[in-house]
Design an enzyme around this catalytic site. Structure first.
Site, mmCIF file in Angstrom:
data_model
loop_
_atom_site.group_PDB
_atom_site.id
_atom_site.type_symbol
_atom_site.label_atom_id
_atom_site.label_comp_id
_atom_site.label_asym_id
_atom_site.label_seq_id
_atom_site.Cartn_x
_atom_site.Cartn_y
_atom_site.Cartn_z
ATOM 1 N N ASP A 206 23.422 82.154 -19.652
ATOM 2 C CA ASP A 206 23.767 82.246 -17.763
ATOM 3 C C ASP A 206 22.755 82.966 -17.530
ATOM 4 O OD1 ASP A 206 25.410 80.199 -16.337
ATOM 5 O OD2 ASP A 206 25.133 82.741 -15.429
ATOM 6 N N ASN A 214 16.540 80.635 -7.051
ATOM 7 C CA ASN A 214 16.234 79.516 -5.506
ATOM 8 C C ASN A 214 16.501 79.148 -4.444
ATOM 9 O OD1 ASN A 214 16.473 77.321 -7.778
ATOM 10 N ND2 ASN A 214 18.274 76.852 -7.705
ATOM 11 N N HIS A 219 13.500 76.230 -4.780
ATOM 12 C CA HIS A 219 14.029 75.349 -5.844
ATOM 13 C C HIS A 219 13.117 74.936 -7.334
ATOM 14 C CE1 HIS A 219 18.600 74.880 -5.291
ATOM 15 N NE2 HIS A 219 18.002 73.998 -4.496
ATOM 16 N N ASP A 223 12.852 75.998 -11.089
ATOM 17 C CA ASP A 223 12.854 74.979 -12.413
ATOM 18 C C ASP A 223 11.074 76.292 -13.105
ATOM 19 O OD1 ASP A 223 14.416 73.129 -11.072
ATOM 20 O OD2 ASP A 223 12.585 71.490 -10.496
ATOM 21 N N GLU A 249 21.639 75.972 -15.399
ATOM 22 C CA GLU A 249 21.031 77.488 -15.363
ATOM 23 C C GLU A 249 21.873 78.224 -16.782
ATOM 24 O OE1 GLU A 249 23.691 79.550 -12.350
ATOM 25 O OE2 GLU A 249 23.196 76.721 -12.796
#
Length: 329
Positions: A206, A214, A219, A223, A249
């Site tokens: 994680d 973000n 965002h 990505d 994530e």
């Protein structure tokens, strides 16, 4: 007076001559119609994008092959008519045994309509064929066994099927396995490990503070982080390991045949790969870390879910202990 004997030996009387002429004209019409049919049939064979063929099973001789053979196989039909082995040589090596066995099944079944195999065309291109075949049931006893068939090029169909399968099993953003496909494969590896008494490990990863990434950089930058994590996973894991994105994530990996100490080494290698990543946004540079939870197969595990649950608990323990670490559970 007219000499009667001369009259008798002259040309046939008009009704007889007319009948003869009509018969000749009818015959010529039939010949013309037959020629037209042959031309039409030849045109159809040229335009059909499938290979029609006839094969003498006993002599192993190809009796007929339609013009599409030249286009699909990229080889002159005359070579095949002279030697059946030209067909065998064109079949993709891994598919040759199946192609020959399925052809022989027509002797028992009378028809085989689900044959699909690959060939290598003369230009080196690999093509898929759907090659249906049927035995000639009209042959009288003692007559040679003739098998007829039709081979259609289904390469585009196979490519489309493969692309649909890829889309159904792949996370679009990271090009890793999606959750459904990952757990299908993980469950298969679990069953194989249990069956063979082999070791196996499950890793859950994680990204630390991904929401901050973000919120701070946007965002789109988030990505990029996910994509780079996936690249690191593919680089660090061993051949045969599974890797996929199973949540926002969250990523997961399965290490078949991997004992606990080796699994930890792979996880540590992945950790180092990720720690080396660097990102830039508006003249700002930042890095990321991940928390990982690792579990290994035990005799008490009855499904992949128990391995996943232990790895999940270990990963959250890594979060609580300060993140950027690997905990084995």
């Amino acid at each position: 007076m007219v000499n009667k004997s001369l009259q008798d030996t002259s040309l046939p009387q008009w009704p007889e001559a007319a009948q003869t002429l009509m018969a000749l004209m009818h015959a010529q019409g039939e010949v013309a119609r037959l020629s037209e049919r042959e031309q039409l049939f030849s045109s159809l064979l040229v335009s059909v994008n499938a290979v029609l063929w006839a094969f003498n099973w006993e002599t192993r001789q190809v009796l007929y092959v339609s013009p599409a053979y030249d286009r699909i196989f990229g080889r002159p039909a005359g070579l095949l008519l002279s030697d059946f082995n030209h067909w065998r040589d064109s079949v993709y090596p891994d598919d040759l045994d199946y192609a020959e066995r399925s052809l022989a099944q027509v002797l028992v079944k009378g028809a085989v309509e689900d044959r699909e195999y690959r060939i290598i065309a003369a230009d080196g291109q690999v093509r898929w064929l759907s090659d249906k075949c049927f035995i000639n049931r009209q042959a009288e006893p003692g007559q040679p066994v003739i098998i007829v068939g039709i081979a259609e090029d289904i390469t585009e169909k196979k490519q489309m099927e493969a692309e649909l399968q890829r889309l159904a099993s792949t996370d679009v953003l990271t090009q890793s396995s999606n959750r459904r496909h990952f757990f299908e494969c993980a469950n298969h590896e679990f069953e194989q490990a249990r069956l063979n008494g082999a070791p196996m490990a499950f890793l859950l990863l994680d990204i630390d503070d991904f929401k901050v990434v973000n919120d701070t950089y946007g965002h789109q930058e988030g990505d990029k982080v996910l994509q780079r994590i996936a690249e690191s996973g593919r680089a660090a894991l061993r051949r045969g390991d599974l890797f996929g994105r199973i949540g926002g994530e969250e990523f997961a990996a399965v290490f078949p045949g991997c004992a606990p100490d080796m699994a930890m080494q792979v996880a540590e290698r992945l950790q180092r790969e990720i720690q080396r990543l660097s990102f830039s946004h508006d003249d700002q540079t930042f890095g990321i870390t991940v928390s990982q939870g690792l579990s290994s197969l035990t005799h008490e595990d009855e499904s992949i879910d128990t391995l996943f649950a232990r790895a999940d608990a270990a990963m959250y323990q890594a979060k609580r202990q300060g993140k950027n670490r690997i905990i084995s559970g």
